[in-house]
Design an enzyme around this catalytic site. Structure first.
Site, PDB file in Angstrom:
ATOM      1  N   SER A 136       0.857  -1.189   0.000  1.00  0.00           N
ATOM      2  CA  SER A 136       0.000   0.000   0.000  1.00  0.00           C
ATOM      3  C   SER A 136       0.884   1.228   0.000  1.00  0.00           C
ATOM      4  O   SER A 136       2.022   1.200   0.472  1.00  0.00           O
ATOM      5  CB  SER A 136      -0.861   0.023   1.269  1.00  0.00           C
ATOM      6  OG  SER A 136      -1.442   1.310   1.451  1.00  0.00           O
ATOM      7  N   TYR A 149      -1.568  -1.566  10.519  1.00  0.00           N
ATOM      8  CA  TYR A 149      -1.761  -1.783   9.079  1.00  0.00           C
ATOM      9  C   TYR A 149      -0.622  -1.161   8.294  1.00  0.00           C
ATOM     10  O   TYR A 149      -0.004  -1.798   7.441  1.00  0.00           O
ATOM     11  CB  TYR A 149      -3.105  -1.165   8.666  1.00  0.00           C
ATOM     12  CG  TYR A 149      -3.375  -1.160   7.178  1.00  0.00           C
ATOM     13  CD1 TYR A 149      -3.971  -2.257   6.565  1.00  0.00           C
ATOM     14  CD2 TYR A 149      -3.057  -0.060   6.397  1.00  0.00           C
ATOM     15  CE1 TYR A 149      -4.223  -2.261   5.199  1.00  0.00           C
ATOM     16  CE2 TYR A 149      -3.299  -0.049   5.039  1.00  0.00           C
ATOM     17  CZ  TYR A 149      -3.885  -1.145   4.442  1.00  0.00           C
ATOM     18  OH  TYR A 149      -4.123  -1.136   3.093  1.00  0.00           O
ATOM     19  N   LYS A 153       2.413  -2.984   6.048  1.00  0.00           N
ATOM     20  CA  LYS A 153       2.607  -2.734   4.613  1.00  0.00           C
ATOM     21  C   LYS A 153       4.061  -2.361   4.328  1.00  0.00           C
ATOM     22  O   LYS A 153       4.618  -2.753   3.304  1.00  0.00           O
ATOM     23  CB  LYS A 153       1.648  -1.636   4.137  1.00  0.00           C
ATOM     24  CG  LYS A 153       0.168  -2.062   4.161  1.00  0.00           C
ATOM     25  CD  LYS A 153      -0.092  -3.290   3.289  1.00  0.00           C
ATOM     26  CE  LYS A 153      -1.572  -3.608   3.125  1.00  0.00           C
ATOM     27  NZ  LYS A 153      -1.814  -4.797   2.298  1.00  0.00           N
TER      28      LYS A 153
END
Lengths: 245, 245, 245, 245
Positions: A136, A149, A153
């Site tokens: 991401s 998160y 990533k």
């Protein structure tokens, strides 16, 4: 922001045994005789990638943790004349998986590493393959409020570099995709009120949020022979949001 | 390559209660009235950093997982007239820690995140602080055979970006240090045979491997007021080895 | 955004002949017996760096294209008890310079390269030195409406990498500084209306624009022995604005 | 290392007037109704890209500074049944060009900027377009002995970011390609003795040098609709050589 799952665009050459009967749609031959396992592919970005790989000639194995989601996605894609089968994803033994899913870091990084290791022998038997990891843009510039998160990533970018190094001798290439803000159920919180969507667009060069299909073509490309000298790299698909040089 | 531990150069302003009696050495005042907690600091890079922060005027808390290592390091640094105390490092409850240490990813990333969160309230009480995370050049270009270590170091770069974002409102800056190949017990395997050391040097601009002291000055700098507009960044100390633009 | 000039923080060891008589101020010894040539240093970031290097013990040569600006800056710094002399900067022959200044790319990149080459023999005679190139965060994420400036700053990052490679054998280290938005005359257009300043701050983690002094400490550090294993790197001083991993 | 020229993969939609009569080869429709101007395209990477864009359905305008090279390349590609015409490249007026070519920085950066600006009105008339700039992995990690070349390639990465920002409103996307060491006449010096080639391969994950065709597919992809959310990015095609995260 996308589902805390994984994508494994492992394109294995000529896994003929699982090819389905030919379908009516005209297909480009980019990925002919390849098998693609796409994890977390029952909706959003994963589903768009699965559809595209199948349209480009691969046999696609759709995968997710819930049987009913897998069934629904397989039915939809088969209804489009695509060569698709489904499987519920098991990351190792159940008890291991339990522990893994306790953390996003575990889900996103360790599971990705384990999955890749699991398909490597299959790829080696066929003489090589290609893995695409969905990271991401949050790996570079964190999304507020999504620390674990974001960090997971970033870790995936490192995992891509490491797997590229380790698997090159098996003729397996490993690359990452770093989507920007793509309109999916998962990212809804980021764009559902209009003011917020507008403020997001201001950071972009291309003045719209992405759609899952924006991520599909590059995965197909990275899995194809055209990308045979590309490994250990990350391609950002983010409408020109600041990422890196 | 360095110990799979962590370094937390958290410099807290004027934590006077733990200051030791003044010592005989002349000190620069760069870090006067600051307290630095340095984890994994009983040898190698961590020890060099602890020594330097103390020489620059901070009171340093040396920390490690083993009591005897802590005692030895504290004795050595106090013998140099430095203001140092020691503590054995507990990452949360014992059972949590057990689980954490099962993986390098856990040790390097989660423990670092937990440690930082643990010292934040203390820093906030004092009006701000500075955290320096020791990553590695392996975060950018992996060391062969050290996959989990490498990935955890990449993840630390992301953690630095995230903590910088989250803690800015508390006037806490967070930066990373990415050492290259530094001669320590931990990295011994990489350079102990001479041929290997020579081949490593070829990738460097400065034709020597680093020493722990090479990493100490920048940490002191990043903890000082001189760095008050630097946050979310990584400084690489690697003799010019390829890293990034 | 800062003046389209250059900064050359070349610290040459013990160039005693140009040292001025000792002054009354107490100085740290970080840069004792070093000579620093700072280009474009009659105001803004360059002036702040010149002042700091002198405060840290270097003899500083202030430089600019206009005699009167040089005179004013030298007088001001000498008035603070600092060891400073001045020189008008000549980039090669007049006619070459004319052509150079026709383009920002020329000014920022070629002039920097020429200047560095010009001081190298002096540094070599003294056994080594340190060069700090002032790039900009615009090298990573362009400032709107300033294309040639932005591109020249990106080029400077490459120049730093190249000079680091070429000059390492002469014991000369070369690093870059990438300031964010620093309040100077030059950057005024970016922040002079309040709404604009507010919108700039929103991209930052530290909620203020930078001041020239924010850039001075790191230059002094990079010129010191403490940075002796750091070359070919860029340090960003930008309040946490997005730059790179 | 490749020719100090430029590549402008500007794909303009439906520039029908210059389409040649249809040819006998089967083509994929990826770039149907597009016109591609490829500069420095009479051999090496540029030629491979020109061929590929034509095979993918674009009408290609081959370009170079020498008429005879253009003629030879056009004849060769037409002989393969591809839709190709040629033009000698003029960068502005002759006298300007003279001055430009005096420096590699000029050739690689200013000429690229001028060329792009020159084709923008044409692209705008057609509703948008795509530009692909050929940089080099030397933009990240310099090739020894090629300073100006390396710096100009770093500058091109910045140019890509800037043009992406400026041209987004005209629906023109701008991306960079960073090839690694590709076997061409131009890079011959790097690999022509075998020992040198072997030592180069050691830095790669994929144990072969690249060929021009390795760079062609990604350019076609970036010019296609599949890349419509990708702008301001660089894709490295370098067999896994260290580049960046």
């Amino acid at each position: 922001m996308r589902k805390a799952g994984l994508l494994l665009g492992g394109c294995v050459r000529s896994w003929k045994s699982v090819r389905m009967a030919s379908s009516g749609v005209a297909r480009r031959d980019l990925l002919a005789n390849k098998v693609a396992l796409v994890t977390a592919s029952t909706d959003g970005i994963g589903l768009a990638i699965a559809r595209r790989l199948a349209q480009d000639g691969a046999h696609v194995v759709v995968s997710s943790r819930k049987q009913q989601n897998v069934d629904r996605a397989v039915a939809a894609l088969q209804g489009e004349g695509l060569s698709v089968t489904g499987t519920v994803c098991h990351v190792g033994k159940a008890e291991d998986r339990e522990r893994l899913v306790t953390t996003i870091l575990g889900i996103n990084v360790k599971a990705m590493a384990l999955m890749t290791k699991a398909v490597v022998p299959e790829m080696e038997k066929r003489g090589g393959g290609s893995v695409v990891i969905v990271a991401s843009i949050a790996a570079y510039t964190p999304f507020p409020g999504l620390g674990p998160y974001n960090v997971s990533k970033t870790a995936l970018l490192g995992l891509g570099k490491n797997l590229a190094m380790e698997l090159a001798q098996s003729n397996i290439r490993v690359n990452c995709l770093a989507p920007g803000i793509i309109k999916t159920n998962f990212s809804q919180v980021l764009w559902m009120d209009e003011a917020r969507e507008e403020s997001l667009k201001e950071m972009l060069r291309i003045k719209r949020l992405g759609v899952p299909e924006d991520c599909a073509g590059i995965v197909s490309f990275l899995c194809s022979e055209d990308a045979s000298y590309i490994t250990g790299e990350t391609v950002t698909v983010a409408g020109g949001a600041p990422s890196r040089l």
